[in-house]
Design an enzyme around this catalytic site. Structure first.
Site, PDB file in Angstrom:
ATOM      1  N   GLY A 247       0.830  -1.203   0.000  1.00  0.00           N
ATOM      2  CA  GLY A 247       0.000   0.000   0.000  1.00  0.00           C
ATOM      3  C   GLY A 247       0.856   1.241   0.000  1.00  0.00           C
ATOM      4  O   GLY A 247       2.085   1.158   0.038  1.00  0.00           O
TER       5      GLY A 247
ATOM      6  N   GLU B 102      11.046  -7.356   2.617  1.00  0.00           N
ATOM      7  CA  GLU B 102      10.783  -8.575   1.848  1.00  0.00           C
ATOM      8  C   GLU B 102       9.467  -8.443   1.092  1.00  0.00           C
ATOM      9  O   GLU B 102       8.569  -7.717   1.518  1.00  0.00           O
ATOM     10  CB  GLU B 102      10.646  -9.798   2.782  1.00  0.00           C
TER      11      GLU B 102
ATOM     12  N   GLU C 177       6.754 -11.270  -0.781  1.00  0.00           N
ATOM     13  CA  GLU C 177       6.587 -12.709  -0.949  1.00  0.00           C
ATOM     14  C   GLU C 177       5.125 -13.103  -1.143  1.00  0.00           C
ATOM     15  O   GLU C 177       4.216 -12.462  -0.618  1.00  0.00           O
ATOM     16  CB  GLU C 177       7.116 -13.438   0.293  1.00  0.00           C
TER      17      GLU C 177
END
Lengths: 226, 226
Positions: B44, B115, B117
DNA sequence: TTAAATAGTGTACTTTGTACAAATATATTC
DNA sequence: GAATATATTTGTACAAAGTACACTATTTAA
């Protein structure tokens, strides 16, 4: 094109539907100030810093109509940078369905507004901002809801006839429905309670009165039984 | 409870679905800073002052996945004052469906994130803010869309087998479907183009490949033919 | 060639939706 | 009080869509 501001302003606007004088109507307010001074608009206002968006929408609704405990559903968030001519205002739109009986429209000493009035949804005056689009979209949503869930009962009095119920569907869908099929379908749903009363015949043959069984509505989606 | 700010901050968060390794997955990012430092969240960011909300959501999507021209739909606007622990942040949530093949996840030198994922949607880690609720609601919405409109094709490669199509439905709806009825229904819709090719048999009997006919999607509602 | 795995196919039944017309009960009026 | 006008109420035949359900066909690998 428009004045840059550091932050967005966030409002909520509420499309309030009712059935009155045999027509589907929406509540409009006349703006006292620029922009769009003198133009009709749907009621709205800024979301306060410590209130939920739902609470803000409910507050707007209550300011104008003094009703609560009605069907209120978030519609869509409109955020085109050009929707407001002088600022960046994002609005989280809601729609509501209410019974117009015993509702007294009010301003609450609000200098923002010079008039409050019901307008037939199929004969709207020119509207401020993108409010025409918002009303059209909420009408579309109400029609979708109607397919799954009898939200029309929010527009009817406690006791109503099947003809009145059908009429409310016809006004929202803007088309004629078959009387026999409409009744068959509703009676099969077993959400109607047949009362021992009839209309005291305002005219002609009295009609059976019905009321709705208790229904659990999930306002975020509007389905039966959440 | 939380620090009062003069104005609301407005963000958009995007729930990005894909099918990968036979599972329905959503894209999560690990937050580099407080609040919720080290927690997973859906991607976001703030809506810029001169961009539409749709454009902001698309930008977020592109930053992380580098895809465009995919199904992106506004979901709901979440605005509980307590959803963010230290500020008033209203977020306009979207969801997207993409094919995971040939997608390279990226940070774009973004120090906000450590990260990126894919996570199976039915086995989510603890999430920041109200992001669990947002994902659950978007899953609900995707399921609703699926009833009316074959948006699942957004998750599939150009050419696919009926078994693959059915599998994508089963993953989203989280239940087994009958093979014969599924095929009958889809072939009756005449939105599939039967190709002259078959799978080059990665295993066992080769399967017929299909592609979708051109479909006009209205992202605001997701029905066929707008 | 045999076994294992996946692809592919059809029918009977139930449910739901749709098209369609005549009889009934009351109020009004002549 | 008889006739008329108006709104209420009711059922059937057909079409469309959804559901339950089991076996055959084609290929690969052993």
């Amino acid at each position: 094109m428009f004045k840059e501001t550091k932050t967005h302003e966030v409002t909520t606007d509420v499309v309030i539907f009712t059935i009155k004088d045999g027509k589907l109507k929406v509540l409009l307010v006349k703006r006292a100030h620029e922009p769009f001074k003198g133009k009709w608009a749907i009621p709205g206002g800024f979301i306060r810093i410590s209130e939920t968006i739902d609470a803000a929408a409910l507050r707007i609704l209550k300011e104008k109509t003094n009703v609560q405990n009605i069907y209120l559903e978030q519609l869509y968030t409109f955020g085109d940078p050009l929707r407001h001519p002088t600022a960046r205002v994002i609005t989280c739109a809601y729609f509501a369905l209410i019974r117009s009986d015993d509702i007294v429209l009010s301003f609450e000493d609000n200098s923002e507004i010079t008039e409050v009035e019901w307008h037939p949804v199929y004969e709207l005056p020119p509207l401020a901002f993108d409010h025409k689009e918002i009303i059209e979209y909420s009408l579309k949503r109400v029609r979708e809801r109607l397919e799954f869930c009898p939200i029309a009962f929010q527009l009817l009095p406690e006791k109503f006839t099947l003809t009145e119920l059908q009429k409310s569907y016809e006004l929202i869908l803007d088309k004629k429905l078959d009387k026999r099929n409409f009744r068959k379908k509703f009676l099969a749903l077993s959400i109607l309670k047949e009362l021992d009363e009839c209309t005291k015949s305002g005219s002609k043959r009295p009609a059976r009165l019905y009321s709705f069984n208790e229904i659990t509505l999930n306002s975020k989606r509007g389905h039966f039984f959440s």
